[in-house]
Design a protein around this motif. Structure first.
Motif, PDB file in Angstrom:
ATOM      1  N   TYR A 263      43.673 -31.281  45.250  1.00 55.41           N
ATOM      2  CA  TYR A 263      44.936 -31.370  45.986  1.00 55.41           C
ATOM      3  C   TYR A 263      44.837 -30.791  47.396  1.00 55.41           C
ATOM      4  CZ  TYR A 263      49.968 -30.896  46.767  1.00 55.41           C
ATOM      5  OH  TYR A 263      51.224 -30.979  47.283  1.00 55.41           O
TER       6      TYR A 263
ATOM      7  N   HIS B 183      44.817 -32.809  51.133  1.00 58.56           N
ATOM      8  CA  HIS B 183      45.802 -32.626  52.198  1.00 58.56           C
ATOM      9  C   HIS B 183      45.153 -32.211  53.514  1.00 58.56           C
ATOM     10  CE1 HIS B 183      49.695 -33.351  50.221  1.00 58.56           C
ATOM     11  NE2 HIS B 183      48.949 -33.211  49.157  1.00 58.56           N
TER      12      HIS B 183
ATOM     13  N   HIS C  52      43.861 -35.375  55.006  1.00 61.14           N
ATOM     14  CA  HIS C  52      44.933 -36.178  55.618  1.00 61.14           C
ATOM     15  C   HIS C  52      45.114 -35.771  57.072  1.00 61.14           C
ATOM     16  CE1 HIS C  52      46.965 -36.976  51.454  1.00 61.14           C
ATOM     17  NE2 HIS C  52      45.979 -37.823  51.715  1.00 61.14           N
TER      18      HIS C  52
ATOM     19  N   GLU D 101      50.781 -39.899  48.975  1.00 61.65           N
ATOM     20  CA  GLU D 101      49.775 -40.034  50.030  1.00 61.65           C
ATOM     21  C   GLU D 101      50.174 -41.133  51.012  1.00 61.65           C
ATOM     22  OE1 GLU D 101      45.701 -41.448  48.909  1.00 61.65           O
ATOM     23  OE2 GLU D 101      45.036 -39.665  49.979  1.00 61.65           O
TER      24      GLU D 101
ATOM     25  N   ASP E  30      55.721 -33.528  56.389  1.00 64.97           N
ATOM     26  CA  ASP E  30      55.402 -32.481  55.415  1.00 64.97           C
ATOM     27  C   ASP E  30      56.206 -32.709  54.151  1.00 64.97           C
ATOM     28  OD1 ASP E  30      57.929 -31.779  56.112  1.00 64.97           O
ATOM     29  OD2 ASP E  30      57.323 -30.113  57.401  1.00 64.97           O
TER      30      ASP E  30
END
Lengths: 298, 270
Positions: free
Chosen positions: B176, B180, B183, B209, B238
């Motif tokens: 996880y 992120h 990303h 995502e 966010d």
């Protein structure tokens, strides 16, 4: 400073705390030995074997089992020239010269057989038509016990260097064909796909993907083939040759010279072990990028 | 259908694209069925759909690794006939070559295009810095973690200067936190490019995502384009962005398409 876990500098082990100075020396010696791949237990085992052999000589008659000391002395005596063998008209009687002849044959066979086998294997793995032709031929050759071919090679090529070399070449070729083919099949296709998206052509893929990607398994196969090649070359010489370590053994067997046979075998064994050690070190260096530290496993 | 010659350098046009496979039992399966769409230059598009819906097949056809069975895909003014450096791919599996050092991996595409050695080393170093991997430039890939390897793969396609980037569930296998972080790495690289922004096609089955990343989400189901949703949210996004009412509506819609929403007809129809 060595106490942090670093994935980057190549150390995979996590050192829990900084070793004390006294321990440090022992650790360093141990690490040095490890880096040369000298296995202390292996060395102890070797010593135990010699001791056991020496012990046996007190039970077994000397005509059947010579003592280690006599065999070592015999190696020293016969190293350059063996007087006992000068009657047999051998072009080379010394253990060193005979071993060099045998080693050269093995080297030629491993290089030639390894190259041809690898090229054929990679080709077969990528070109279905080539595989349809080569698979039945090489699998058949691979099924025949290689020594059965020795008499044919002797008839066709005589007792010179080349029938023994050819026999070992065929043996190495068949092994490497299988290893290279399997290595190419096991190579994740994502690497080739990725290379193609960067505009790589067939030649680029061969040079940048297929050859480096299969190298660990191919070199592992070379090592296995090399280990078997020594014995095969010696037997080929035993069956019919002008010289070589196998020829020496054959002549000595004719005169029931057990001590001489032991000396020749020991020289062959030592050279084979050293060759494997050098090959192993080379393979480890060339494939140091590979995830598996051990190579040759399939 | 629009004339493809009018296309901008980085846009993608799908014209009735179809792909069929013949299964082992001899039966013909249609993986992609008559997809038509236009992806604008510089757009970040996520392809979302349930497993086996044909989204990866569609991406592979854009990359040119897989030929189409029918229809045409045009990138810029050029019809796709095979793989090429104008379309960079980040694969789901680790595609970083283990036998090249990290820096040589990042340079690989440029090397194939004939970029001079000194120039490509400069570019590779710059992109390694942008993905925070300067310290492992000389390392072997086996010494890197899964997340680091993805950074190398992303740096490689960006360094190669591809106009179009195709990402096939690139972060599916990551944890996880790493996901992120990546990303942000991806979005930063995409947004900071001084040249015309690159067009990104990003395949995922992760609804959150796609909501975090995309300008536009295209939903594929059973090989067909079933929905095409514009995401109207500024970046950076966010957790709070995802809970906005309009984003929740999109999320419900997507979940319904994936067959995860109970009583979904209501939201999907809105």
């Amino acid at each position: 400073m060595a106490s942090d876990t670093s994935m980057i500098d190549g150390t995979t082990a996590v050192l829990p705390s900084r070793p004390r100075a006294a321990d440090q020396r022992g650790v360093t010696v141990w690490a040095t030995l490890r880096s040369f791949r000298i296995d202390i237990f292996g060395a102890i085992g070797l010593v135990l074997l010699v001791v056991f052999w020496w012990g046996l000589t007190f039970v077994v008659p000397r005509s059947s089992l010579p003592s280690p000391l006599n065999v070592f002395r015999r190696i020293a005596d016969d190293f350059v020239v063996a007087d006992m063998l000068s009657y047999y008209g051998l072009p080379e009687t010394g253990l060193m010269g005979s071993m060099a002849y045998t080693a050269a044959n093995v080297l030629i066979a491993v290089v030639v057989g390894g190259l041809i086998g690898t090229v054929l294997g990679l080709f077969a793995a990528r070109v279905p038509v080539a595989r349809a032709i080569s698979d039945p031929i090489l699998n058949t050759v691979g099924t025949i016990p290689i020594l059965v071919m020795a008499p044919f090679f002797l008839i066709w090529f005589g007792t010179g260097r080349w029938s023994a070399v050819l026999l070992v070449t065929v043996y190495v070729l068949v092994i490497l064909y299988l290893f290279a083919q399997r290595a190419a099949e096991n190579l994740d296709p994502v690497y080739e796909s990725s290379a193609r998206t960067f505009g790589a052509g067939t030649g680029d893929i061969l040079r940048d993907i297929l050859i480096p990607g299969t190298l660990p398994q191919v070199l592992g196969g070379i090592r296995i083939a090399l280990a078997g090649a020594w014995g095969l070359e010696a037997i080929a010489e035993l069956l019919g040759a002008q010289q070589g370590i196998g020829k020496i053994i054959e002549v000595l067997a004719g005169s029931l010279d057990i001590e001489g046979i032991f000396a020749a075998l020991l020289v062959l064994g030592i050279v084979a072990v050293i060759a494997d050690w050098i090959a192993g070190a080379l393979v480890r260096y060339v494939t140091r990028w590979s995830v598996s530290a051990r190579v040759g496993t399939t | 259908m629009t004339d493809s010659s009018q296309g901008k350098p980085n846009d993608i046009t799908f014209t009735d694209v179809t792909r069929t496979f013949v299964r082992g039992d001899g039966q013909e399966v249609t993986a992609v069925d008559g997809v038509s769409a236009h992806i604008r230059e510089g757009e970040f598009v996520c392809l979302v759909g349930p497993s086996g819906c044909g989204k990866t097949t569609l991406l592979q056809m854009v990359s040119g690794l897989l030929p189409t069975s029918g229809g045409a895909i045009t990138v810029g003014a050029k019809q796709v006939t095979g793989p090429g450096p104008d379309r960079g791919v980040v694969f789901q599996k680790d595609s970083v070559f283990p036998w090249f050092r990290v820096i040589d991996n990042v340079e690989y595409g440029m090397k194939r295009r004939g970029v001079p050695a000194a120039e490509r080393r400069d570019i590779a170093n710059r992109y390694l810095e942008l993905v925070s991997l300067s310290h492992v430039a000389r390392a072997w890939p086996k010494e890197l973690s899964g997340g680091m390897l993805k950074r190398v793969a992303i740096a490689t396609v960006f360094a190669n200067g591809s106009d179009v980037l195709l990402l096939d569930e690139p972060f599916a296998a990551l944890d996880y936190v790493t996901k992120h972080q990546l990303h942000d790495v991806l979005l930063d690289l995409w947004r900071s490019t001084d040249a015309p922004r690159r067009t990104i096609l990003f395949v995922t089955h992760d609804v959150d995502e796609s909501l975090l990343l995309a300008d536009r989400i295209i939903v594929i189901r059973d090989g067909r384009l079933v929905d095409d949703i514009a995401i109207d949210a500024t970046r950076p996004r966010d957790v709070d962005t995802l809970t906005r009412p309009d984003m929740m509506t999109v999320k419900h819609k997507l979940l319904a398409h994936l067959g995860l929403e109970h009583g979904s007809r209501r939201s999907a129809a809105s």
